[in-house]
Design an enzyme around this catalytic site. Structure first.
Site, short mmCIF file in Angstrom:
data_model
loop_
_atom_site.label_atom_id
_atom_site.label_comp_id
_atom_site.label_asym_id
_atom_site.label_seq_id
_atom_site.Cartn_x
_atom_site.Cartn_y
_atom_site.Cartn_z
CG ASP A 265 -0.38 -0.11 2.50
OD1 ASP A 265 0.82 -0.37 2.58
OD2 ASP A 265 -1.15 -0.19 3.69
CB SER A 266 4.57 1.75 -0.25
OG SER A 266 4.65 0.83 -1.18
CE LYS B 223 3.69 -5.99 3.62
NZ LYS B 223 2.85 -4.97 4.55
CD GLU C 155 0.62 -1.61 8.12
OE1 GLU C 155 0.13 -1.11 9.14
OE2 GLU C 155 0.75 -1.09 7.21
CD GLU D 142 7.80 -0.12 7.55
OE1 GLU D 142 6.95 -0.81 7.04
OE2 GLU D 142 8.04 1.03 7.01
O1 KIV Z 1 3.68 -1.14 1.43
C1 KIV Z 1 4.55 -1.52 1.44
O2 KIV Z 1 5.51 -1.04 0.50
C2 KIV Z 1 5.23 -2.37 2.43
C3 KIV Z 1 6.67 -2.23 2.74
C4 KIV Z 1 7.35 -1.19 3.46
C5 KIV Z 1 7.03 -3.55 3.59
O3 KIV Z 1 4.40 -2.61 3.29
#
Ligand code: KIV
Length: 255
Positions: free
Chosen positions: A45-46, A112, A114, A181
């Site tokens: 989600d970056s 993934k 969090e 992280e």
């Molecule tokens: O969204 C992302 O790019 C991430 C990485 C920072 C691990 O979760």
């Protein structure tokens, strides 16, 4: 290989060859990274920040994730394609499962999310449906507003013990790997040594984890307006782009 075989073979790398993961948000990048032998393509989600121009990941919607996952999966990567569950798309186990299935339908092979102990039931619901899950502990970007910024984690023994307890809960729920992280290097190293699944570090220092993940724009130097302190660019795509475009403008506009 099926998604389950891919995730199992990555899990089996614990203590062996390190895992190289990168984010990807589009078809050409996914193809290029896959051709280079990257193990995991994370549609993170970056993308909200480095592709869509939002200030943080809290603006990312499920619609954004599905659009970019579909583009990455069209590259048919050998790497495992992991999709992030965006904020508020997994507020309950039932919602987490519905969202995970949507990500898989768009092309994710694993998802993934969090958080630790509070997410274990959600992780279990997704894994019971046959979808591999990767955890994410330490600094949690979806918490940036509550935490008023990005802060290093694992600075005290208490903090590190809490991360360890979160990781244990995720492992018992069945995750195949955990992203760590922005955890201070000594703590990241200790956690990696004591956890049974591979840890994938970002901002945790060199060789403190069983693998590393980087945001592709940090590696390529293609998002020069915000570069995290831990970024290790291998090239300067922003400079190359500016130079090429300046030459183009001159070629077109100058007599
Ligand atoms: O969204 C992302 O790019 C991430 C990485 C920072 C691990 O979760």
């Amino acid at each position: 290989m099926t998604a389950l075989q891919k995730s199992a073979s990555l899990q089996a790398r614990k203590g062996g060859r390190r895992i190289a993961a990168l984010t990807a948000y589009d078809y050409p990048t996914a193809r290029l990274l896959d051709e280079c032998g990257v193990d995991i393509l994370l549609v993170g989600d970056s993308l909200g920040m480095v592709v869509l121009g939002f200030p943080d990941t809290t603006h990312v919607t499920l619609g954004h994730m599905l659009h970019h996952l579909a583009a990455v999966s069209r590259a048919k990567p050998h790497a495992l394609v992991v999709g992030d569950l965006p904020i508020h798309s997994y507020d309950s186990p039932a919602q987490a499962l519905v969202t995970a299935k949507q990500l898989v339908a768009a092309g994710a092979e694993a998802v993934k999310l969090e958080g630790g102990i509070s997410q274990a039931e959600k992780v279990r619901a997704i894994i019971d449906a046959g979808i591999p899950v990767m955890g994410h502990l330490g600094m949690l970007p979806q918490q940036v507003l509550e935490e008023r910024g990005y802060h290093k984690k694992g600075k005290t023994a208490e903090q590190t013990d809490a991360i360890h307890a979160d990781a244990q809960a995720l492992i018992e729920a069945g995750v195949f790997a955990i992203v760590l992280e922005s955890i201070v290097p000594e703590s990241a190293r200790m956690l990696s040594a004591s956890l049974a699944v591979p840890t994938i570090g970002i901002g945790c220092g060199d060789h403190t984890c069983d693998g590393e993940v980087a945001v592709i724009t940090d590696l390529l130097g293609s998002y020069p307006w915000f570069v995290p302190p831990f970024a290790r660019p291998e090239t300067d795509v922003a400079a190359a782009t500016r130079a090429a475009v300046a030459r183009y403008v001159a070629r077109v506009c100058e007599p």
